[in-house]
Design a protein around this motif. Structure first.
Motif, PDB file in Angstrom:
ATOM      1  N   UNK A  99      53.764  45.740  39.344  1.00  0.00           N
ATOM      2  CA  UNK A  99      52.133  45.198  39.244  1.00  0.00           C
ATOM      3  C   UNK A  99      51.461  44.295  39.841  1.00  0.00           C
ATOM      4  N   UNK A 100      50.025  44.382  40.405  1.00  0.00           N
ATOM      5  CA  UNK A 100      50.251  43.004  40.967  1.00  0.00           C
ATOM      6  C   UNK A 100      48.960  42.774  40.517  1.00  0.00           C
ATOM      7  N   UNK A 101      48.671  43.281  38.375  1.00  0.00           N
ATOM      8  CA  UNK A 101      48.320  42.208  38.066  1.00  0.00           C
ATOM      9  C   UNK A 101      46.168  42.990  38.432  1.00  0.00           C
ATOM     10  N   UNK A 102      45.809  42.268  37.715  1.00  0.00           N
ATOM     11  CA  UNK A 102      43.758  42.289  38.134  1.00  0.00           C
ATOM     12  C   UNK A 102      43.412  41.245  37.328  1.00  0.00           C
ATOM     13  N   UNK A 103      42.863  40.916  36.881  1.00  0.00           N
ATOM     14  CA  UNK A 103      41.024  40.143  36.961  1.00  0.00           C
ATOM     15  C   UNK A 103      40.155  40.549  35.137  1.00  0.00           C
ATOM     16  N   UNK A 104      40.333  42.041  35.768  1.00  0.00           N
ATOM     17  CA  UNK A 104      40.576  42.432  33.966  1.00  0.00           C
ATOM     18  C   UNK A 104      41.169  42.021  32.887  1.00  0.00           C
ATOM     19  N   UNK A 105      42.443  42.363  33.175  1.00  0.00           N
ATOM     20  CA  UNK A 105      43.168  41.944  32.618  1.00  0.00           C
ATOM     21  C   UNK A 105      43.700  41.452  32.172  1.00  0.00           C
ATOM     22  N   UNK A 307      55.996  51.962  31.844  1.00  0.00           N
ATOM     23  CA  UNK A 307      55.697  50.223  32.267  1.00  0.00           C
ATOM     24  C   UNK A 307      54.003  49.716  32.403  1.00  0.00           C
ATOM     25  N   UNK A 308      53.035  49.916  31.775  1.00  0.00           N
ATOM     26  CA  UNK A 308      51.266  49.352  32.091  1.00  0.00           C
ATOM     27  C   UNK A 308      51.678  48.179  32.956  1.00  0.00           C
ATOM     28  N   UNK A 309      52.967  47.396  32.850  1.00  0.00           N
ATOM     29  CA  UNK A 309      52.579  46.225  33.630  1.00  0.00           C
ATOM     30  C   UNK A 309      53.338  46.173  35.398  1.00  0.00           C
ATOM     31  N   UNK A 310      53.765  47.705  35.145  1.00  0.00           N
ATOM     32  CA  UNK A 310      53.876  48.317  36.519  1.00  0.00           C
ATOM     33  C   UNK A 310      52.609  48.548  37.394  1.00  0.00           C
ATOM     34  N   UNK A 311      52.912  50.247  36.986  1.00  0.00           N
ATOM     35  CA  UNK A 311      51.528  50.700  37.684  1.00  0.00           C
ATOM     36  C   UNK A 311      49.887  51.337  37.293  1.00  0.00           C
ATOM     37  N   UNK A 312      50.388  50.483  36.085  1.00  0.00           N
ATOM     38  CA  UNK A 312      48.681  50.332  35.846  1.00  0.00           C
ATOM     39  C   UNK A 312      48.130  48.756  35.962  1.00  0.00           C
ATOM     40  N   UNK A 313      48.952  47.942  36.203  1.00  0.00           N
ATOM     41  CA  UNK A 313      48.746  46.177  36.939  1.00  0.00           C
ATOM     42  C   UNK A 313      48.801  45.730  35.790  1.00  0.00           C
ATOM     43  N   UNK A 314      48.740  45.786  34.031  1.00  0.00           N
ATOM     44  CA  UNK A 314      47.917  45.259  33.461  1.00  0.00           C
ATOM     45  C   UNK A 314      48.737  43.928  33.620  1.00  0.00           C
ATOM     46  N   UNK A 315      48.223  42.592  33.967  1.00  0.00           N
ATOM     47  CA  UNK A 315      49.139  41.301  33.703  1.00  0.00           C
ATOM     48  C   UNK A 315      50.625  41.596  32.620  1.00  0.00           C
ATOM     49  N   UNK A 369      44.589  46.147  28.855  1.00  0.00           N
ATOM     50  CA  UNK A 369      45.190  47.406  29.362  1.00  0.00           C
ATOM     51  C   UNK A 369      44.115  48.063  28.726  1.00  0.00           C
ATOM     52  N   UNK A 370      43.649  48.327  27.754  1.00  0.00           N
ATOM     53  CA  UNK A 370      42.510  48.814  27.421  1.00  0.00           C
ATOM     54  C   UNK A 370      40.619  48.612  27.901  1.00  0.00           C
ATOM     55  N   UNK A 371      41.186  47.106  28.352  1.00  0.00           N
ATOM     56  CA  UNK A 371      39.309  47.218  29.682  1.00  0.00           C
ATOM     57  C   UNK A 371      39.817  47.337  30.685  1.00  0.00           C
ATOM     58  N   UNK A 372      40.739  47.441  31.122  1.00  0.00           N
ATOM     59  CA  UNK A 372      40.775  47.461  32.503  1.00  0.00           C
ATOM     60  C   UNK A 372      40.607  49.827  32.722  1.00  0.00           C
ATOM     61  N   UNK A 465      53.681  49.055  45.073  1.00  0.00           N
ATOM     62  CA  UNK A 465      53.112  48.662  43.814  1.00  0.00           C
ATOM     63  C   UNK A 465      51.581  47.962  43.716  1.00  0.00           C
ATOM     64  N   UNK A 466      51.326  48.194  44.355  1.00  0.00           N
ATOM     65  CA  UNK A 466      50.322  47.483  44.881  1.00  0.00           C
ATOM     66  C   UNK A 466      48.991  47.342  45.308  1.00  0.00           C
ATOM     67  N   UNK A 467      47.969  47.794  44.431  1.00  0.00           N
ATOM     68  CA  UNK A 467      46.234  48.545  44.428  1.00  0.00           C
ATOM     69  C   UNK A 467      45.727  47.239  45.845  1.00  0.00           C
ATOM     70  N   UNK A 468      46.483  45.998  46.508  1.00  0.00           N
ATOM     71  CA  UNK A 468      46.182  45.945  47.532  1.00  0.00           C
ATOM     72  C   UNK A 468      46.118  45.795  48.623  1.00  0.00           C
ATOM     73  N   UNK A 469      47.148  46.641  48.882  1.00  0.00           N
ATOM     74  CA  UNK A 469      47.957  46.476  50.374  1.00  0.00           C
ATOM     75  C   UNK A 469      47.037  47.940  50.688  1.00  0.00           C
ATOM     76  N   UNK A 470      46.851  47.387  52.320  1.00  0.00           N
ATOM     77  CA  UNK A 470      45.987  48.224  52.625  1.00  0.00           C
ATOM     78  C   UNK A 470      47.242  48.873  54.321  1.00  0.00           C
TER      79      UNK A 470
END
Ligand SMILES: *Cc1c(COP(=O)(O)O)cnc(C)c1O
Length: 495
Positions: A99-105, A307-315, A369-372, A465-470
């Motif tokens: 995954x590509x992580x996220x700030x909230x995580x 695996x939440x650190x894949x498609x849920x992008x958890x750190x 995971x919860x916060x995101x 597996x990337x929420x930033x890809x365009x």
């Protein structure tokens, strides 16, 4: 130890707390500002870059013996660590599978560390939240509320948990007490030849051995061949083995192929076997409205690794093991030494979460995971999964439209396998050529791909597996692959 003798003149008791809270507050504000900038501008930086020798040498420094101001320590981290990331938070990172992580995580991880709770168990809020996130995972994949689960370091550990419960349930003896040597028949587990390497490690660690995991051939779509699986089960039973567990893969790491989970689940019932699903990649497709049907049948499994650190992008790190039969799960791990006995009230009256896995102390993985999930809602995560799958289909079309490129495996979900053609070249020189393209894409900081071999053919592999890809990023990948391919071919002709 003489080297660590007590310094002279220490009168007050020491602590790790900052000498001046206002200072640390100011520095913390700066760190947060830097962190926001770091993520906001990630697209403008190279995906990855080789570390210069000075930066590498930094990591050879000896154990620090005397103090340094925390601002200086942060400066060193900023220059030597933050500047050279793996790159998986970048929009054009598509290597391996992560995954590509996220700030909230990241905020969740920070707060988890500040609160500092140990999730081995006990009566406190973090323990309840851990259970809540496990419950949410069950709901996402369609498991009943009565099922059990645990948050672990990642998919490898989640698979080990599932396979341990499977082994114990099917061993035919009290294997915890007596060991695998006392089993009346040696167990056999079955998976496709595309199964992830962590299952081999699991079989070895469980004392069953690598050979007890039969790799069943796959069909043209790289899914387990059901006929071959049935034949292997019959053959093993006749040879005196006990067929114990079918491992279905929902999303193989090579190509994203999804085994026929419905048929595997039904077969496990008929054969009285455990059905474990490795859903590290694909279990969460169950929340994606356009593609959920691809993993139909996953809810029939006895256990699932996701695996939440894949498609849920958890750190990193966050994996989750789910087991349908809660008592089978607990019976596989629970041990209550006298120092961990529950009390009727107070701190030790909560659930002992360490009874569901191998760790005793556990981190507060649930919070990130919860916060995101609270911030975005699960529906958005489902749409992001659909978006990645649509992007992979789009990239597949772009590749198919280029005569110099070829798709080398069917695109089922978010993984695209392809290669640059080279007229009249042998398999070996094709591999060398494509590997060179991959390395230049990395070294020039353009995109991070990985490579693999599927059905005997080497290929480049793009796992989105990337929420930033365009979509622009995919156009750029095709363009740059062609440019580099052409450059290599031209310089080869000049040699
Ligand atoms: C990633 C992956 C694993 C291992 O998970 P980790 O989180 O890396 O430990 C297992 N199986 C599959 C199919 C995977 O993609």
């Amino acid at each position: 130890m003489d080297n660590f003798r007590k310094p002279e003149n220490v009168t007050a008791d020491e602590t790790l707390d900052p000498p001046d809270w206002a200072d640390i507050e100011a520095l913390s504000h700066r760190i947060v500002e830097d962190a926001v900038g770091y993520l906001k501008d990630v697209r403008d930086r190279p995906v990855w870059r080789e570390m210069p020798a000075e930066a590498r040498a930094f990591f050879g420094a000896p154990l620090p013996r005397s103090p340094a101001p925390i601002a200086d320590v942060y400066g060193e981290v900023s220059r030597n660590v933050m500047a050279y990331p793996m790159g998986n938070i970048h929009p054009r990172f598509w290597a391996w599978y992560m995954g590509s992580s996220n700030f909230t995580g990241a905020l969740g991880d920070f707060l988890a560390a500040i609160q500092g709770s140990n999730l081995g168990g006990g009566n406190h809020a973090a323990g309840l939240m851990d259970g809540q996130v496990v419950n949410w995972c069950k709901e996402m994949v369609g498991f009943p509320a009565s099922a059990s689960g645990t948050l672990v370091s990642g998919g490898s550990m989640a698979n080990i948990i599932g396979l341990t419960v499977a082994r114990n349930a099917k061993a035919g003896v009290d294997v915890r007490e007596r060991g695998v040597g006392a089993m009346p028949k040696p167990l056999r587990f079955y998976a496709s030849d595309q199964v992830h390497s962590c299952h081999r490690k699991a079989m070895e660690a469980l004392g069953l051995g690598n050979r007890a995991l039969r790799r069943v051939p796959t069909d043209a779509a790289l899914r387990i061949d059901i006929g071959a699986l049935k034949a292997a089960i019959v053959e093993d039973r006749e040879a005196g083995f006990k067929p114990a567990c079918i491992i279905g893969t929902a999303g193989t790491v090579n190509t994203g192929a999804i085994d026929d989970l419905q048929t595997l689940g039904a077969l496990a019932v008929v054969e009285d076997m455990w059905f474990h699903v490795d859903g590290c990649i694909g279990a969460l497709i169950a929340i994606a409205p356009m593609n959920a049907s691809l993993v139909a049948g996953i809810e029939q499994a006895h256990s699932i690794a996701l695996d939440p650190h894949k498609w849920l992008h958890a750190p990193f790190e966050a994996g989750c093991a789910l087991v349908r039969d809660a008592s089978a799960h607990r019976n596989a791990f629970a041990v209550t030494p006298e120092y961990l006995e529950s009390t009727p009230r107070g701190l030790a009256s909560g659930q002992w979460l360490h009874d569901y896995g191998l760790q005793t102390s556990r981190g507060f993985r649930a919070l990130k995971i919860w916060m995101a999930l609270k911030e975005h809602g699960v529906e958005k995560f489902g749409r992001l999964i659909d978006q990645n799958i649509a992007q992979a289909t789009y990239l597949t079309r772009l590749i198919e439209a280029e005569p110099a490129l070829e798709v080398t495996a069917p695109t089922t979900i978010n993984i695209v396998c392809f290669r640059h053609r080279l007229d009249g070249a042998s398999e070996e020189s094709l591999k060398e050529f494509n590997t060179e393209i991959m390395l230049r894409l990395q070294e020039e900081g353009i995109a991070a791909l990985s490579d693999t071999t599927v059905q005997g053919r080497h290929c480049l592999r793009v796992a989105i597996t990337n929420h930033r890809t365009r979509r622009d990023d995919l156009h750029l990948l095709v363009r740059e692959t062609l440019r580099i391919g052409n450059e290599i071919a031209v310089s080869a002709r000049q040699d």
